[in-house]
Design an enzyme around this catalytic site. Structure first.
Site, PDB file in Angstrom:
ATOM      1  N   SER A 151     -24.143 -36.372   8.337  1.00 59.52           N
ATOM      2  CA  SER A 151     -24.536 -35.175   7.560  1.00 59.52           C
ATOM      3  C   SER A 151     -24.352 -35.339   6.059  1.00 59.52           C
ATOM      4  CB  SER A 151     -23.767 -33.928   8.032  1.00 59.52           C
ATOM      5  OG  SER A 151     -24.200 -33.570   9.309  1.00 59.52           O
ATOM      6  N   ARG A 256     -32.689 -40.905  15.485  1.00 62.01           N
ATOM      7  CA  ARG A 256     -33.415 -40.833  14.211  1.00 62.01           C
ATOM      8  C   ARG A 256     -32.914 -41.923  13.283  1.00 62.01           C
ATOM      9  NH1 ARG A 256     -31.625 -36.164  11.526  1.00 62.01           N
ATOM     10  NH2 ARG A 256     -31.285 -37.538   9.767  1.00 62.01           N
ATOM     11  N   ASP A 258     -33.058 -43.281   9.212  1.00 61.06           N
ATOM     12  CA  ASP A 258     -33.420 -42.946   7.832  1.00 61.06           C
ATOM     13  C   ASP A 258     -33.689 -44.223   7.050  1.00 61.06           C
ATOM     14  OD1 ASP A 258     -32.846 -40.322   8.534  1.00 61.06           O
ATOM     15  OD2 ASP A 258     -30.784 -40.435   7.826  1.00 61.06           O
ATOM     16  N   GLU A 271     -29.582 -45.650   7.603  1.00 62.43           N
ATOM     17  CA  GLU A 271     -28.633 -45.466   8.708  1.00 62.43           C
ATOM     18  C   GLU A 271     -29.344 -44.892   9.915  1.00 62.43           C
ATOM     19  OE1 GLU A 271     -26.142 -41.597   8.125  1.00 62.43           O
ATOM     20  OE2 GLU A 271     -26.218 -42.627   6.198  1.00 62.43           O
ATOM     21  N   ASN A 273     -28.991 -42.250  13.392  1.00 62.19           N
ATOM     22  CA  ASN A 273     -28.360 -41.038  13.887  1.00 62.19           C
ATOM     23  C   ASN A 273     -28.649 -40.959  15.381  1.00 62.19           C
ATOM     24  OD1 ASN A 273     -27.679 -38.317  14.350  1.00 62.19           O
ATOM     25  ND2 ASN A 273     -28.189 -37.783  12.247  1.00 62.19           N
ATOM     26  N   GLY A 277     -29.574 -33.648  14.524  1.00 59.61           N
ATOM     27  CA  GLY A 277     -29.407 -32.197  14.498  1.00 59.61           C
ATOM     28  C   GLY A 277     -30.586 -31.501  15.159  1.00 59.61           C
TER      29      GLY A 277
END
Length: 307
Positions: A151, A256, A258, A271, A273, A277
């Site tokens: 986050s 996910r 990025d 990175e 995930n 979210g």
């Protein structure tokens, strides 16, 4: 009773607030469809009792430590309860930004470098000259990230050496290890993966220095573009990088990644995930919707990929 499902959300990580929102979105959606589902917060319920209460599947909506690091996955495997998302080892690796970068680099994938890991003990010992020397080798500006945190919490950009140690102190609040890497200017994209296929990439437009916690969850000035505006060749290049980055870490079901497109038009992986979210502001459902999947269908699809 045969299909009793538990949604795990909340937890004790620094991302608890986001996890509560994600979990509630998932829980409400499943409830509306008549599925026998209960939401449980590991803070208030011992997970070892899940089997005793007859749960057959777990939807993990825990973010950060205790959710994305292999811990809860290990408990569920011990209980023999199938769960959503990546397994123990992939989860433990992907929460660790430094380890993830090493593996990606080893497989010839584009990452941001130079970089190094700074341990809190070295900082407490006041090895300031060594730390300064390492950072000056990277050349300023640099980005400082808590190594095992999500986050964008505790991430800072350092432009001058005079406020370096003050910033390091702030960042160490979030983790005992910090990843320090070269600051790269460019355009950020996020790419969802569902069952080894990529969802439409999203271009992120933000007003802060970088895409930080405020930009992600609170600022109305943050804009998301899907379709991303990339040309066909660039989108294909991105797809190949993302799928390889996903597969070399042996991730599964959904997640996910990025990336940043630097000023020389090269993609660099940022990175991964492993439990994105799922709040009303989250990007993963936006991409899924663009691919023709409603939030309900997306949840059902993820649930069907449990192992």
């Amino acid at each position: 009773m045969s299909n009793k499902i538990v949604v795990l959300f909340g937890g004790s990580s620094l991302e608890r607030e986001i996890s509560l929102k994600s979990g509630k979105s998932i829980l409400n959606t499943l409830k509306k469809s008549g599925i026998n589902v209960i939401g449980i917060d590991p803070i208030t319920f011992p997970l070892l009792y899940l089997k005793k209460y007859g749960f057959k599947k777990a939807f993990i909506a825990l973010h950060g430590k205790g959710g994305e690091d292999g811990t809860v996955q290990g408990i569920l495997e011990y209980l023999n309860i199938p769960y959503t998302g990546s397994g123990i080892l992939s989860s433990a690796i992907t929460i660790n930004k430094f380890l993830t970068k090493i593996i990606w680099k080893e497989h010839g994938l584009p990452i941001i470098y130079p970089y190094f890991l700074l341990n809190k003990k070295d900082f407490i010992k006041k090895n300031y000259l060594t730390i300064e020397k390492k950072i000056l080798q990277i050349t300023l500006p640099v980005i400082i990230k808590p190594n095992c945190n999500g986050s964008s919490l505790g991430i800072f950009k350092v432009n001058h050496m005079d406020n370096l140690f003050n910033i390091l102190e702030k960042s160490f609040v979030y983790d005992n290890n910090l990843l320090i890497e070269k600051y790269v200017k460019g355009t950020e994209y996020t790419v969802g993966i569902l069952n080894n296929k990529i969802l439409p990439p999203i271009k992120i437009g933000y007003s802060n220095i970088f895409y930080d916690y405020q930009s992600k969850y609170y600022l109305n000035t943050t804009k998301y573009f899907c379709p991303s505006g990339l040309n066909k060749n660039k989108e294909k290049e991105l797809e190949d990088i993302i799928l390889k980055a996903w597969k070399v870490l042996n991730c599964r079901a959904w997640g996910r990644i990025d990336v940043i497109l630097d000023e020389k038009k090269n993609f660099r992986l940022l990175e991964i995930n492993s439990i994105p979210g799922m709040t009303p502001k989250s990007l993963y459902p936006i991409a899924a919707q663009k691919a023709g999947l409603s939030f309900y269908n997306l949840i059902i699809k993820i649930l069907s990929l449990t192992k």
